[in-house]
Design a protein around this motif. Structure first.
Motif, PDB file in Angstrom:
ATOM      1  N   ALA A 105      37.396 -31.949 -32.258  1.00 13.93           N
ATOM      2  CA  ALA A 105      37.744 -30.691 -32.834  1.00 13.93           C
ATOM      3  C   ALA A 105      38.524 -29.677 -31.960  1.00 13.93           C
ATOM      4  O   ALA A 105      39.590 -29.155 -32.358  1.00 13.93           O
ATOM      5  CB  ALA A 105      36.494 -29.879 -33.122  1.00 13.93           C
ATOM      6  N   VAL A 106      38.242 -29.690 -30.609  1.00 14.03           N
ATOM      7  CA  VAL A 106      39.060 -29.209 -29.686  1.00 14.03           C
ATOM      8  C   VAL A 106      40.494 -29.565 -29.262  1.00 14.03           C
ATOM      9  O   VAL A 106      41.499 -28.782 -29.381  1.00 14.03           O
ATOM     10  CB  VAL A 106      38.320 -28.716 -28.290  1.00 14.03           C
ATOM     11  CG1 VAL A 106      39.202 -28.347 -27.017  1.00 14.03           C
ATOM     12  CG2 VAL A 106      37.043 -27.964 -28.451  1.00 14.03           C
ATOM     13  N   GLN A 107      40.560 -30.868 -29.584  1.00 12.19           N
ATOM     14  CA  GLN A 107      41.962 -31.399 -29.352  1.00 12.19           C
ATOM     15  C   GLN A 107      42.531 -31.164 -30.764  1.00 12.19           C
ATOM     16  O   GLN A 107      44.021 -30.828 -30.566  1.00 12.19           O
ATOM     17  CB  GLN A 107      41.777 -32.932 -28.829  1.00 12.19           C
ATOM     18  CG  GLN A 107      40.975 -33.005 -27.751  1.00 12.19           C
ATOM     19  CD  GLN A 107      41.116 -34.467 -27.029  1.00 12.19           C
ATOM     20  OE1 GLN A 107      41.212 -35.422 -27.723  1.00 12.19           O
ATOM     21  NE2 GLN A 107      41.354 -34.374 -25.809  1.00 12.19           N
ATOM     22  N   TYR A 108      42.048 -31.055 -31.691  1.00  8.40           N
ATOM     23  CA  TYR A 108      42.642 -30.967 -32.842  1.00  8.40           C
ATOM     24  C   TYR A 108      43.239 -29.362 -32.937  1.00  8.40           C
ATOM     25  O   TYR A 108      44.367 -29.156 -33.423  1.00  8.40           O
ATOM     26  CB  TYR A 108      41.489 -30.884 -33.971  1.00  8.40           C
ATOM     27  CG  TYR A 108      42.250 -30.735 -35.612  1.00  8.40           C
ATOM     28  CD1 TYR A 108      43.139 -31.561 -36.090  1.00  8.40           C
ATOM     29  CD2 TYR A 108      42.020 -29.542 -36.194  1.00  8.40           C
ATOM     30  CE1 TYR A 108      43.468 -31.220 -37.619  1.00  8.40           C
ATOM     31  CE2 TYR A 108      42.110 -29.112 -37.562  1.00  8.40           C
ATOM     32  CZ  TYR A 108      43.160 -30.132 -38.133  1.00  8.40           C
ATOM     33  OH  TYR A 108      43.683 -29.967 -39.265  1.00  8.40           O
ATOM     34  N   LEU A 109      42.447 -28.540 -32.289  1.00  9.75           N
ATOM     35  CA  LEU A 109      42.644 -27.148 -31.947  1.00  9.75           C
ATOM     36  C   LEU A 109      44.105 -27.006 -31.150  1.00  9.75           C
ATOM     37  O   LEU A 109      44.986 -26.385 -31.649  1.00  9.75           O
ATOM     38  CB  LEU A 109      41.487 -26.312 -31.382  1.00  9.75           C
ATOM     39  CG  LEU A 109      41.900 -24.924 -30.843  1.00  9.75           C
ATOM     40  CD1 LEU A 109      41.659 -23.954 -31.727  1.00  9.75           C
ATOM     41  CD2 LEU A 109      40.953 -24.831 -29.708  1.00  9.75           C
ATOM     42  N   TRP A 110      44.074 -27.792 -30.281  1.00 12.82           N
ATOM     43  CA  TRP A 110      45.144 -27.633 -29.487  1.00 12.82           C
ATOM     44  C   TRP A 110      46.489 -28.186 -30.327  1.00 12.82           C
ATOM     45  O   TRP A 110      47.454 -27.374 -30.295  1.00 12.82           O
ATOM     46  CB  TRP A 110      45.214 -28.626 -28.083  1.00 12.82           C
ATOM     47  CG  TRP A 110      44.435 -28.020 -27.013  1.00 12.82           C
ATOM     48  CD1 TRP A 110      42.913 -28.435 -26.546  1.00 12.82           C
ATOM     49  CD2 TRP A 110      44.686 -26.994 -26.258  1.00 12.82           C
ATOM     50  NE1 TRP A 110      42.727 -27.540 -25.417  1.00 12.82           N
ATOM     51  CE2 TRP A 110      43.759 -26.900 -25.120  1.00 12.82           C
ATOM     52  CE3 TRP A 110      46.012 -26.276 -26.033  1.00 12.82           C
ATOM     53  CZ2 TRP A 110      43.837 -26.060 -24.104  1.00 12.82           C
ATOM     54  CZ3 TRP A 110      46.091 -25.463 -24.931  1.00 12.82           C
ATOM     55  CH2 TRP A 110      44.905 -25.242 -23.879  1.00 12.82           C
ATOM     56  N   GLU A 111      46.403 -29.149 -30.774  1.00 13.06           N
ATOM     57  CA  GLU A 111      47.701 -29.639 -31.875  1.00 13.06           C
ATOM     58  C   GLU A 111      48.090 -28.718 -32.634  1.00 13.06           C
ATOM     59  O   GLU A 111      49.208 -28.228 -32.750  1.00 13.06           O
ATOM     60  CB  GLU A 111      47.091 -30.951 -32.606  1.00 13.06           C
ATOM     61  CG  GLU A 111      46.829 -32.243 -31.499  1.00 13.06           C
ATOM     62  CD  GLU A 111      47.990 -32.745 -30.692  1.00 13.06           C
ATOM     63  OE1 GLU A 111      49.144 -32.182 -30.739  1.00 13.06           O
ATOM     64  OE2 GLU A 111      47.805 -33.576 -30.155  1.00 13.06           O
ATOM     65  N   ARG A 112      47.065 -27.892 -33.466  1.00 13.94           N
ATOM     66  CA  ARG A 112      47.327 -26.705 -34.454  1.00 13.94           C
ATOM     67  C   ARG A 112      47.821 -25.588 -33.849  1.00 13.94           C
ATOM     68  O   ARG A 112      48.934 -25.135 -34.212  1.00 13.94           O
ATOM     69  CB  ARG A 112      46.147 -26.411 -35.289  1.00 13.94           C
ATOM     70  CG  ARG A 112      45.246 -27.570 -35.911  1.00 13.94           C
ATOM     71  CD  ARG A 112      46.088 -27.845 -37.375  1.00 13.94           C
ATOM     72  NE  ARG A 112      47.271 -28.778 -37.093  1.00 13.94           N
ATOM     73  CZ  ARG A 112      47.028 -30.008 -36.590  1.00 13.94           C
ATOM     74  NH1 ARG A 112      45.896 -30.571 -36.395  1.00 13.94           N
ATOM     75  NH2 ARG A 112      48.052 -31.002 -36.556  1.00 13.94           N
ATOM     76  N   MET A 113      47.312 -25.331 -32.664  1.00 11.37           N
ATOM     77  CA  MET A 113      47.743 -24.304 -32.057  1.00 11.37           C
ATOM     78  C   MET A 113      49.467 -24.416 -31.404  1.00 11.37           C
ATOM     79  O   MET A 113      50.206 -23.367 -31.713  1.00 11.37           O
ATOM     80  CB  MET A 113      47.035 -23.786 -30.742  1.00 11.37           C
ATOM     81  CG  MET A 113      45.717 -23.056 -31.026  1.00 11.37           C
ATOM     82  SD  MET A 113      46.199 -21.404 -31.358  1.00 11.37           S
ATOM     83  CE  MET A 113      44.348 -21.138 -31.588  1.00 11.37           C
ATOM     84  N   ARG A 114      49.650 -25.599 -31.128  1.00 10.73           N
ATOM     85  CA  ARG A 114      50.911 -25.864 -30.691  1.00 10.73           C
ATOM     86  C   ARG A 114      51.894 -25.891 -31.843  1.00 10.73           C
ATOM     87  O   ARG A 114      53.076 -25.313 -31.788  1.00 10.73           O
ATOM     88  CB  ARG A 114      51.104 -27.459 -30.041  1.00 10.73           C
ATOM     89  CG  ARG A 114      52.502 -27.569 -29.505  1.00 10.73           C
ATOM     90  CD  ARG A 114      52.282 -28.598 -28.222  1.00 10.73           C
ATOM     91  NE  ARG A 114      52.086 -29.972 -28.759  1.00 10.73           N
ATOM     92  CZ  ARG A 114      52.650 -31.099 -28.311  1.00 10.73           C
ATOM     93  NH1 ARG A 114      53.278 -31.101 -27.031  1.00 10.73           N
ATOM     94  NH2 ARG A 114      52.277 -32.280 -28.642  1.00 10.73           N
ATOM     95  N   GLU A 115      51.668 -26.558 -32.866  1.00  9.26           N
ATOM     96  CA  GLU A 115      52.606 -26.588 -34.094  1.00  9.26           C
ATOM     97  C   GLU A 115      52.589 -25.049 -34.544  1.00  9.26           C
ATOM     98  O   GLU A 115      53.691 -24.810 -35.118  1.00  9.26           O
ATOM     99  CB  GLU A 115      51.503 -27.188 -35.339  1.00  9.26           C
ATOM    100  CG  GLU A 115      51.793 -28.776 -35.401  1.00  9.26           C
ATOM    101  CD  GLU A 115      50.748 -29.191 -36.517  1.00  9.26           C
ATOM    102  OE1 GLU A 115      50.531 -30.372 -36.500  1.00  9.26           O
ATOM    103  OE2 GLU A 115      50.330 -28.446 -37.429  1.00  9.26           O
ATOM    104  N   ALA A 116      51.722 -24.155 -34.589  1.00  3.62           N
ATOM    105  CA  ALA A 116      51.604 -22.951 -35.110  1.00  3.62           C
ATOM    106  C   ALA A 116      52.546 -21.783 -34.174  1.00  3.62           C
ATOM    107  O   ALA A 116      52.812 -20.740 -34.456  1.00  3.62           O
ATOM    108  CB  ALA A 116      50.349 -22.106 -35.154  1.00  3.62           C
TER     109      ALA A 116
END
Ligand code: ME8
Length: 534
Positions: A105-116
């Protein structure tokens, strides 16, 4: 289950650097009482607690004990499971941030944060407190140094431990972009921060301006790797806060349905020490991700130890020699007395001054002399006058006016209104009013005198039915605080099938008593304490 409304409540995830103590137990019981109350009101409750296992503090503690951080966490986690079980904590899930689900989940968060576009790489140069796992600016540190007169040594503004100077490459979260949206959130949803007086503190902080925060570290490795940047691990709070979403399936396609039903959480219960993380950083993270915001963050106060001689209160600490271990309180009051005392005598939003003297006083007055005594006298009388049973109940017995019925009418609603705003002491007072009235009613109606007169047989039935019914209702309303004794009281009235209810209001309507069923006298629920027991 699916047709019941969801109610999702969480405790903070506790650091594994120390064993569970009175403070962590306080917060966990506070959530447990709410979880049990909401289940009884027909909600499909998810109650989450867990452990915060990453970060420099844990890494250091592990090194001091010659263990790897994972070994250290694994060695302490059972203590938490054990104490929560002892304290009758009814959590449905227990998350550890080293679990696979959190890493993903944390790694997913990083990806979403980068995309956003809400993170960027920079370099951090500032102060860090390992104990608080918190960054501080020069200005904050200078101000605190001045206040505390630290003579050139830089100490943590929160815990006054020596600070580290950190200079490292780091990823930053653009917290500064969320000031307006956070202020709008506080305006539109003043109930986001509870109790309301805590809102001022949060608002003032945000109005003062927000800086971007460093959310990755490179100078140690005990953390979740940043998926797109080798050598960076996630800042422990960026990881920890996400646990609440992870546990209901954030970022996991196989849990999409669960996530849609459970998120957002209704209650995050936290101590007042960590409201900035929960009321500023966490909602900003969720805004950045485009996720819904939790409904309430309830900040409870701290437990302070009251000196019985001087009446002064002080923070509980090992170095002051006034720390109290949960087991010491369990030994004195039993688990249910423990829960009752902390939940009803400390006002949840405020700091609570606790002392052994007060514990004993509350236990003896409320539990031994009032509630326990009421149950024991009434059940004994019922067994004696009605051949080991409750009286056979004539039709319409429940419609007759009496002082107990008038208190019981609307009681569950009054109690519920207090429970919903976490005013547990007020809810307890509502129930205790009925308990005290029932004890007076025994004295006033003197069933032992009525029992001597055969011509008054109907009156005896009515008086005993009123008393037993007051006990039945009180047992239900005390269940969130003292689940075992309440269940025991209901069993003694042959009402075992009522122990687990999802219709608290309905079940507390006057008139639910069963007539002509066995009553069990049983042992005293709360034997009186003598001062020298402690
Ligand atoms: O802060 N009185 O964990 P923590 C009442 N890992 N409550 C107390 C207390 C006291 N004297 N001392 C502690 C952390 N507490 C982070 C949380 S959440 C995403 C991460 C309680 O082990 C209180 O609820 O230091 C406080 O907020 C919590 O323990 C802090 O636990």
């Amino acid at each position: 289950m699916a047709d019941k409304p969801s109610f999702y409540i969480t405790t903070p995830i506790y650091y594994v650097n120390a064993k569970p103590h009175l403070g962590t137990a306080y917060c966990t019981i506070l959530c447990d009482v709410m979880a049990r109350y909401k289940r009884a009101c027909g909600y499909d409750v998810k109650f989450l607690t867990g452990l915060d296992e990453h970060g420099e503090k844990v890494q250091k503690a592990a090194e001091e004990h010659d263990m790897t951080p994972q070994q250290w966490c694994d060695s302490l986690a059972p203590d938490f499971h054990k104490i929560w079980e002892t304290l009758e904590i009814s959590n449905d899930d227990f998350i550890r941030t080293t679990e696979e689900r959190q890493v993903k989940a944390v790694q997913y968060l990083w990806e979403r944060m980068r995309e956003a576009g809400y993170i960027y790489k920079g370099s951090y140069d500032g102060w860090y407190c390992v104990h608080e796992e918190t960054y501080f600016t020069d200005t904050q540190v200078d101000k605190a140094d001045e206040e505390h007169g630290t003579e050139g040594q830089h100490l943590c503004p929160d815990c006054q431990r020596p600070l580290q100077r950190v200079q490292e490459e780091s990823w930053f979260f653009k917290l500064s972009e969320f000031q307006d949206r956070l202020l709008a959130l506080y305006d539109e949803h003043p109930e986001f921060v509870m109790p309301d007086f805590r809102m001022n503190e949060v608002r003032t902080f945000v109005e003062g301006g927000l800086r971007d925060i460093s959310v990755s570290r490179t100078s140690f490795d005990w953390g979740i790797p940043v998926p797109f940047d080798d050598g960076h691990v996630t800042y422990v709070w960026f990881d920890a806060l996400l646990n609440y979403a992870t546990a209901v399936g954030y970022g996991d396609p196989s849990m999409a349905e669960e996530y849609a039903r459970r998120w957002p959480a209704q209650f995050h219960v936290v101590g007042k020490d960590i409201i900035r993380f929960h009321c500023v950083i966490w909602p900003a993270m969720l805004m950045a991700l485009g996720e819904a915001l939790p409904e309430h963050v309830f900040a409870h106060g701290f437990l302070m130890v009251r000196d019985e001689e001087t009446g002064q209160t002080r923070k509980m600490s090992k170095s002051l020699g006034n720390a109290i271990a949960p087991q010491d309180v369990i030994d004195l009051l039993g688990v249910e007395g423990y829960r009752y005392y902390f939940m009803t005598d400390c006002v949840p939003g405020e700091d609570g001054g606790i002392s052994y003297g007060r514990m004993e006083q509350v236990y003896n007055a409320d539990l031994a002399n009032s509630w326990g005594n009421l149950v024991s006298r009434t059940l004994n009388m019922s067994a004696k006058y009605f051949d080991g049973k409750t009286p056979e109940l004539p039709a319409g017995w429940e419609t007759l006016d009496n002082p107990l019925r008038s208190i019981a009418d609307g009681l569950a609603e009054r109690y519920g209104a207090a429970m919903d705003r976490v005013a547990y002491g007020v809810a307890k007072d509502e129930v205790m009013e009925l308990v005290h009235a029932a004890n007076h009613y025994i004295e006033d109606s003197a069933p032992w005198a009525i029992a001597k007169d055969e011509a008054r047989a109907d009156e005896l039935v009515q008086v005993m039915a009123n008393l037993l019914e007051a006990i039945r209702i009180s047992a239900h309303l005390l269940t969130p605080f003292m689940p075992e004794t309440s269940a025991e009281v209901l069993r003694r009235l042959s009402l075992e099938d009522e122990v687990e209810t999802d219709d608290l209001l309905g079940i507390c309507a006057w008139g639910g008593l069963k007539g002509g069923v066995p009553v069990t006298k049983g042992d005293a629920l709360f034997p009186r304490l003598q001062s020298d027991d402690k």
